[in-house]
Enzyme design. Sequence first.
Site, PDB file in Angstrom:
ATOM      1  N   GLU A  48      -6.431 -13.585  -5.957  1.00  0.00           N
ATOM      2  CA  GLU A  48      -5.260 -12.736  -5.689  1.00  0.00           C
ATOM      3  C   GLU A  48      -4.826 -12.978  -4.238  1.00  0.00           C
ATOM      4  O   GLU A  48      -3.651 -12.928  -3.896  1.00  0.00           O
ATOM      5  CB  GLU A  48      -5.672 -11.273  -5.882  1.00  0.00           C
ATOM      6  CG  GLU A  48      -4.562 -10.285  -5.687  1.00  0.00           C
ATOM      7  CD  GLU A  48      -4.992  -8.861  -6.023  1.00  0.00           C
ATOM      8  OE1 GLU A  48      -5.796  -8.650  -6.966  1.00  0.00           O
ATOM      9  OE2 GLU A  48      -4.517  -7.956  -5.325  1.00  0.00           O
ATOM     10  N   SER A  95      -9.310  -6.905  -3.045  1.00  0.00           N
ATOM     11  CA  SER A  95     -10.039  -7.628  -4.103  1.00  0.00           C
ATOM     12  C   SER A  95      -9.711  -9.107  -3.979  1.00  0.00           C
ATOM     13  O   SER A  95      -8.553  -9.469  -3.769  1.00  0.00           O
ATOM     14  CB  SER A  95      -9.584  -7.147  -5.481  1.00  0.00           C
ATOM     15  OG  SER A  95      -9.964  -5.814  -5.651  1.00  0.00           O
ATOM     16  N   ARG A 152       0.463  -8.838 -10.476  1.00  0.00           N
ATOM     17  CA  ARG A 152       0.248  -9.499  -9.172  1.00  0.00           C
ATOM     18  C   ARG A 152       1.050 -10.806  -9.047  1.00  0.00           C
ATOM     19  O   ARG A 152       0.568 -11.796  -8.499  1.00  0.00           O
ATOM     20  CB  ARG A 152      -1.241  -9.793  -8.943  1.00  0.00           C
ATOM     21  CG  ARG A 152      -2.119  -8.596  -8.854  1.00  0.00           C
ATOM     22  CD  ARG A 152      -1.810  -7.707  -7.646  1.00  0.00           C
ATOM     23  NE  ARG A 152      -2.603  -6.503  -7.712  1.00  0.00           N
ATOM     24  CZ  ARG A 152      -2.246  -5.404  -8.394  1.00  0.00           C
ATOM     25  NH1 ARG A 152      -1.068  -5.342  -8.987  1.00  0.00           N
ATOM     26  NH2 ARG A 152      -3.025  -4.366  -8.451  1.00  0.00           N
TER      27      ARG A 152
HETATM   28  C1  LIG Z   1      -8.471  -2.907   2.431  1.00  0.00           C
HETATM   29  C2  LIG Z   1      -7.457  -3.547   1.512  1.00  0.00           C
HETATM   30  C3  LIG Z   1      -7.150  -2.945   0.313  1.00  0.00           C
HETATM   31  C4  LIG Z   1      -6.188  -3.517  -0.544  1.00  0.00           C
HETATM   32  N1  LIG Z   1      -5.889  -2.894  -1.715  1.00  0.00           N
HETATM   33  C5  LIG Z   1      -4.935  -3.407  -2.538  1.00  0.00           C
HETATM   34  C6  LIG Z   1      -4.567  -2.741  -3.757  1.00  0.00           C
HETATM   35  O1  LIG Z   1      -5.081  -1.674  -4.085  1.00  0.00           O
HETATM   36  N2  LIG Z   1      -3.600  -3.314  -4.517  1.00  0.00           N
HETATM   37  C7  LIG Z   1      -2.976  -4.486  -4.159  1.00  0.00           C
HETATM   38  O2  LIG Z   1      -2.099  -4.948  -4.903  1.00  0.00           O
HETATM   39  N3  LIG Z   1      -3.312  -5.137  -3.028  1.00  0.00           N
HETATM   40  C8  LIG Z   1      -4.271  -4.631  -2.205  1.00  0.00           C
HETATM   41  N4  LIG Z   1      -4.615  -5.279  -1.048  1.00  0.00           N
HETATM   42  C9  LIG Z   1      -3.984  -6.556  -0.737  1.00  0.00           C
HETATM   43  C10 LIG Z   1      -2.753  -6.446   0.203  1.00  0.00           C
HETATM   44  O3  LIG Z   1      -2.756  -5.231   0.891  1.00  0.00           O
HETATM   45  C11 LIG Z   1      -1.451  -6.578  -0.567  1.00  0.00           C
HETATM   46  O4  LIG Z   1      -1.415  -7.811  -1.223  1.00  0.00           O
HETATM   47  C12 LIG Z   1      -0.234  -6.449   0.351  1.00  0.00           C
HETATM   48  O5  LIG Z   1       0.886  -6.141  -0.422  1.00  0.00           O
HETATM   49  C13 LIG Z   1       0.033  -7.709   1.206  1.00  0.00           C
HETATM   50  O6  LIG Z   1       1.077  -7.407   2.140  1.00  0.00           O
HETATM   51  P1  LIG Z   1       1.124  -8.113   3.570  1.00  0.00           P
HETATM   52  O7  LIG Z   1       2.391  -7.725   4.202  1.00  0.00           O
HETATM   53  O8  LIG Z   1      -0.129  -7.820   4.321  1.00  0.00           O
HETATM   54  O9  LIG Z   1       1.169  -9.634   3.135  1.00  0.00           O
HETATM   55  P2  LIG Z   1       0.497 -10.870   3.900  1.00  0.00           P
HETATM   56  O10 LIG Z   1      -0.976 -10.799   3.713  1.00  0.00           O
HETATM   57  O11 LIG Z   1       1.009 -10.947   5.277  1.00  0.00           O
HETATM   58  O12 LIG Z   1       1.077 -12.072   3.050  1.00  0.00           O
HETATM   59  C14 LIG Z   1       0.702 -12.244   1.692  1.00  0.00           C
HETATM   60  C15 LIG Z   1       1.654 -13.267   1.055  1.00  0.00           C
HETATM   61  O13 LIG Z   1       2.964 -12.705   1.002  1.00  0.00           O
HETATM   62  C16 LIG Z   1       3.905 -13.598   1.579  1.00  0.00           C
HETATM   63  N5  LIG Z   1       4.941 -12.778   2.223  1.00  0.00           N
HETATM   64  C17 LIG Z   1       4.770 -11.733   3.065  1.00  0.00           C
HETATM   65  N6  LIG Z   1       5.957 -11.229   3.440  1.00  0.00           N
HETATM   66  C18 LIG Z   1       6.908 -11.978   2.836  1.00  0.00           C
HETATM   67  C19 LIG Z   1       8.338 -11.960   2.830  1.00  0.00           C
HETATM   68  N7  LIG Z   1       9.046 -11.065   3.533  1.00  0.00           N
HETATM   69  N8  LIG Z   1       8.984 -12.875   2.067  1.00  0.00           N
HETATM   70  C20 LIG Z   1       8.293 -13.784   1.338  1.00  0.00           C
HETATM   71  N9  LIG Z   1       6.948 -13.868   1.310  1.00  0.00           N
HETATM   72  C21 LIG Z   1       6.266 -12.964   2.045  1.00  0.00           C
HETATM   73  C22 LIG Z   1       3.100 -14.403   2.602  1.00  0.00           C
HETATM   74  O14 LIG Z   1       3.700 -15.651   2.896  1.00  0.00           O
HETATM   75  C23 LIG Z   1       1.767 -14.559   1.875  1.00  0.00           C
HETATM   76  O15 LIG Z   1       1.827 -15.653   0.978  1.00  0.00           O
HETATM   77  C24 LIG Z   1      -5.561  -4.728  -0.181  1.00  0.00           C
HETATM   78  C25 LIG Z   1      -5.881  -5.335   1.045  1.00  0.00           C
HETATM   79  C26 LIG Z   1      -6.819  -4.754   1.893  1.00  0.00           C
HETATM   80  C27 LIG Z   1      -7.129  -5.389   3.217  1.00  0.00           C
END
Ligand SMILES: Cc1cc2nc3c(=O)[nH]c(=O)nc-3n(C[C@H](O)[C@H](O)[C@H](O)COP(=O)(O)OP(=O)(O)OC[C@H]3O[C@@H](n4cnc5c(N)ncnc54)[C@H](O)[C@@H]3O)c2cc1C
EC number: 1.3.1.98
Length: 310
Positions: A300, A210, A160
């Site tokens: 996380e 999580s 992570r």
């Molecule tokens: C129901 C649910 C289940 C989930 N299950 C998992 C799982 O099984 N495994 C897991 O690892 N995660 C899980 N997650 C967490 C989440 O889905 C992941 O962390 C996902 O990869 C975040 O992507 P996002 O685009 O939504 O990021 P965001 O939430 O929009 O941003 C997260 C971080 O990434 C940064 N960021 C986003 N895009 C960029 C970019 N292009 N350049 C630089 N920084 C950037 C943002 O500034 C922020 O700090 C879950 C979340 C939910 C709601």
Amino acid sequence: MLRFEDNFPLKEITALRIGGPARQFVVVSNKSELTETLIYASQKNIPYLVIGGGSNLLVSDSGVNKLIIKNEMEGIIKQGKTLKVASGVILQHLVDYSIAHSLEGLQKLSGIPGSIGGAVYGNAGAYGQTISDFIFEVKALDPNGQIITFDKEECEFAYRSSLFKKKYYIVLEIVFKLNSGKTEQLRKEADEILEKRLIKYPKGIKCPGSFFKNLVAEELPLGILKRIPKEKIVFGKIPAGSLLEEVGAKGDSLGDIEIATYHANLFVNKGNGKASDFYELAKKYEDLVYEKYGIKLEPEVQLLNLPPLG
Ligand SMILES: Cc1cc2nc3c(=O)[nH]c(=O)nc-3n(C[C@H](O)[C@H](O)[C@H](O)COP(=O)(O)OP(=O)(O)OC[C@H]3O[C@@H](n4cnc5c(N)ncnc54)[C@H](O)[C@@H]3O)c2cc1C
């Protein structure tokens, strides 16, 4: 045409459905819109933050004094087993695309919400697979506007974590080199995972995944490791949920924030949850775990405009 919105309510775009207003908000759909937005931010002297799907964010109730840039840059280019993917692509779309094209390596990420950029930032993963497994290189923009290409090693991927979490870059494009697979088999694997995930994350649940990171057993000091019952160590990791459960987290609540009765590391907004209640509840259990095991759990989830935890 770019549309900058003042005082945009971030709860409208976070999976948790919590978050006060962003000073400004804009959606970018391609590189030239991103460039235009960064010039705008620099001219107006407004700090900015790029986000993706908002699925891993806990945003304070008072909002964020920044220009929030929602990345929706699209595009997947396939050359044999190589995929060049824009960072705004939805992870599930890429997983489905790879399966449809008989490419193996991403199918177990099925059901993880958010963009590829967000997944690379936090090295998202599930069921023994992480987004970094088949990454070849990543293109990112540094704070001076230079595009830099990082090979996989330079991305410093770890559990992570990645370089992009430690230093500020905007992830632009990712190149994956995948294996050959059979569509039918890959679809079956992905569907089985989607079914399992529905039990932990029922449709419509408002949560950021999580909350705390699991712990890598070999990274813990021996004295602390000795206090953890051996049966709690699964594949070299100690699930944060099992430590939280030991200190009574399951089912506890504050305001409209409830910790799932079936998973102690799942903090859910039941309707009108507040970031302040979420934070306080998380802090309470972070402290209780520390008192019992001497371990500081680390979130996380990314906190925006809230004091750090961990
Ligand atoms: C129901 C649910 C289940 C989930 N299950 C998992 C799982 O099984 N495994 C897991 O690892 N995660 C899980 N997650 C967490 C989440 O889905 C992941 O962390 C996902 O990869 C975040 O992507 P996002 O685009 O939504 O990021 P965001 O939430 O929009 O941003 C997260 C971080 O990434 C940064 N960021 C986003 N895009 C960029 C970019 N292009 N350049 C630089 N920084 C950037 C943002 O500034 C922020 O700090 C879950 C979340 C939910 C709601």
